[in-house]
Design an enzyme around this catalytic site. Structure first.
Site, mmCIF file in Angstrom:
data_model
loop_
_atom_site.group_PDB
_atom_site.id
_atom_site.type_symbol
_atom_site.label_atom_id
_atom_site.label_comp_id
_atom_site.label_asym_id
_atom_site.label_seq_id
_atom_site.Cartn_x
_atom_site.Cartn_y
_atom_site.Cartn_z
ATOM 1 C CB SER A 5 -84.014 9.299 18.210
ATOM 2 O OG SER A 5 -83.078 8.295 18.937
ATOM 3 C CD GLU A 17 -97.122 2.897 24.672
ATOM 4 O OE1 GLU A 17 -98.305 3.340 24.547
ATOM 5 O OE2 GLU A 17 -96.281 3.254 23.781
ATOM 6 C CE LYS A 41 -90.521 7.238 21.657
ATOM 7 N NZ LYS A 41 -89.231 7.086 22.390
HETATM 8 C C1 LIG Z 1 -88.312 5.843 22.438
HETATM 9 C C2 LIG Z 1 -87.360 6.053 21.868
HETATM 10 C C3 LIG Z 1 -86.582 5.297 20.601
HETATM 11 C C4 LIG Z 1 -87.258 4.246 20.271
HETATM 12 O O1 LIG Z 1 -88.663 4.378 19.632
HETATM 13 P P1 LIG Z 1 -89.005 4.399 18.089
HETATM 14 O O2 LIG Z 1 -90.343 4.258 18.232
HETATM 15 O O3 LIG Z 1 -88.441 3.207 17.498
HETATM 16 O O4 LIG Z 1 -88.314 5.818 17.562
HETATM 17 C C5 LIG Z 1 -85.635 5.773 20.312
HETATM 18 N N1 LIG Z 1 -84.821 6.938 20.573
HETATM 19 C C6 LIG Z 1 -84.996 7.558 21.832
HETATM 20 C C7 LIG Z 1 -84.249 8.619 22.142
HETATM 21 C C8 LIG Z 1 -86.485 7.388 22.258
HETATM 22 O O5 LIG Z 1 -86.677 7.762 23.464
#
Ligand SMILES: *Cc1c(COP(=O)(O)O)cnc(C)c1O
Length: 395
Positions: free
Chosen positions: A378, A112, A90
């Site tokens: 992620s 948000e 993020k």
């Molecule tokens: C917010 C988040 C997601 C999902 O958001 P995307 O916009 O689909 O990437 C996935 N993995 C993590 C660790 C997140 O914090």
């Protein structure tokens, strides 16, 4: 075929656009007119890239997961977005957008957040760059992501609870849009995924595209070619996935797999698998696939992971889905949990629950022994420890 960027009206195929109340026209138009010139300028890129390297800690490693590869009899590489400052992908977007907001003369940032990761990333960027920060968050998410709420507050952000609807991410988005309408001149709305009215999906995808840019360079170094056989990522709104797919979508040889949150099961009534359950609709300013009733009421989604608990999907991904350019899997809560524990045991990496949905594809699809499979990790699992602890006490 252009999958990467939308047309001048913000459309990916039939998805996208900007469906907004009249009150938001000036804000959105200002962004549409200026975003590309600003973010592509040398001055902006110098500052942004410098922060990505020295503040965020990029490039993130592309790690060959030997033990996991052995188990699944294929070549698995993990793109370690969990090692970014603040613990997820993020920050790539939040930092970019706050820098952009500053150049647009804004002094106040709203955002948000679902899992809290985007809120933390935005609060972090605001602390660093000296802007006021207000974060909207569903009341339920505030309860289930307490550590991230504490972080945001310590970083100086004001956290405001969204108390309508399911009290989760989509309700927080509604509150943030309302705020933006009331504060059009001073405020930039840092949207946290590839959703929202044009140009947000493109803006966020460009900031996250650093993920696939690095994967190409790192694969070249490790295996002598820039393209893998598969890229896999989880999709909430779709920003880590868009970043992971971005520099591969025009390469036919690279197969693309997206993992959505099945919740308790696609047909359980408690799911967030938008491509399985969604129909064409407008949600939060863009036309895409939306989980809705026949008369257009948004259906409350469910996922064990707050970051995937969203009843829509970005237009970039709706287009990939409709064109069958990407294969979509629905991963249930229990399958994601299993994968989280498996990665932890085999590789000593505690993943975020969201990322565990991408890992769970390994159980759903058979890969060849010499396939190069890149999975976007992620985020890290610190924020999900309460859920993991609960699971350990049951089993
Ligand atoms: C917010 C988040 C997601 C999902 O958001 P995307 O916009 O689909 O990437 C996935 N993995 C993590 C660790 C997140 O914090």
């Amino acid at each position: 075929m252009n999958y990467k960027n939308p047309d001048e009206n913000g459309y990916y195929g039939e998805f996208g656009g900007a469906f907004i109340p009249e009150m938001l026209y000036p804000n959105v138009e200002e962004l549409q007119k200026n975003y590309l010139a600003i973010i592509e300028s040398e001055d902006f890129q110098n500052e942004y890239q410098d922060l990505l390297t020295h503040y965020v800690g990029r490039a993130t490693p592309l790690y060959f997961a030997k033990n996991l590869s052995k188990k699944y009899k294929t070549q698995i590489y993990l793109k370690r977005e969990d090692l970014n400052h603040t613990g997820a992908h993020k920050i790539n977007n939040a930092l970019g957008q706050v820098l952009l907001a500053k150049r647009l003369g804004k002094t106040r940032i709203i955002a948000e957040t679902g899992a809290g990761q985007h809120g933390v990333a935005t609060a972090t960027a605001c602390a660093l760059l000296g802007l006021e920060c207000i974060v909207y968050m569903g009341e339920i998410d505030i309860q289930r992501q307490a550590p991230n709420v504490a972080r945001m507050k310590m970083l100086g952000a004001e956290v405001i609870a969204a108390t309508s609807g399911s009290k989760t991410l989509k309700d927080a988005v509604n509150e943030a849009l309302r705020d933006w309408i009331n504060n059009p001149v001073t405020t930039h709305y840092v949207i946290g995924s590839v959703v929202g009215p044009h140009p947000f999906p493109d803006l966020v995808a460009r900031f996250q595209s650093i993920i696939s840019k690095e994967i190409r360079e790192q694969l070249k170094e490790k295996i002598g070619r820039e393209t893998p056989d598969y890229v896999i990522a989880c999709v909430g709104g779709g920003s880590n996935a868009a970043g992971t797919f971005y520099h591969f979508v025009e390469e036919k040889d690279v197969k693309i797999i997206a993992a959505e949150a099945g919740g308790l099961g696609v047909h359980s009534g408690k799911s967030a698998a938008t491509t399985f359950l969604g129909t064409l609709g407008v949600l939060h300013g863009s036309k895409s696939l939306v989980m809705q009733t026949a008369d257009g009421q948004v259906i409350e989604p469910h996922s064990i992971s707050a970051g995937l608990d969203y009843p829509g999907i970005g237009p970039f991904h709706a287009h990939l889905f409709q064109d069958k350019r990407a294969e979509f899997f629905s991963i249930n809560d229990d399958e994601a949990l299993k994968s989280a524990f498996e990665l932890t045991k085999l590789e000593g990496i505690i993943p975020a629950l969201e990322s565990s949905h991408a890992l769970a594809v390994l159980d759903k699809k058979k890969f060849n022994e010499d396939d190069v499979v890149v999975i976007c990790l992620s985020g890290r699992g610190d924020k999900d420890m309460e859920t993991y602890l609960k699971e350990m006490s049951i089993s």
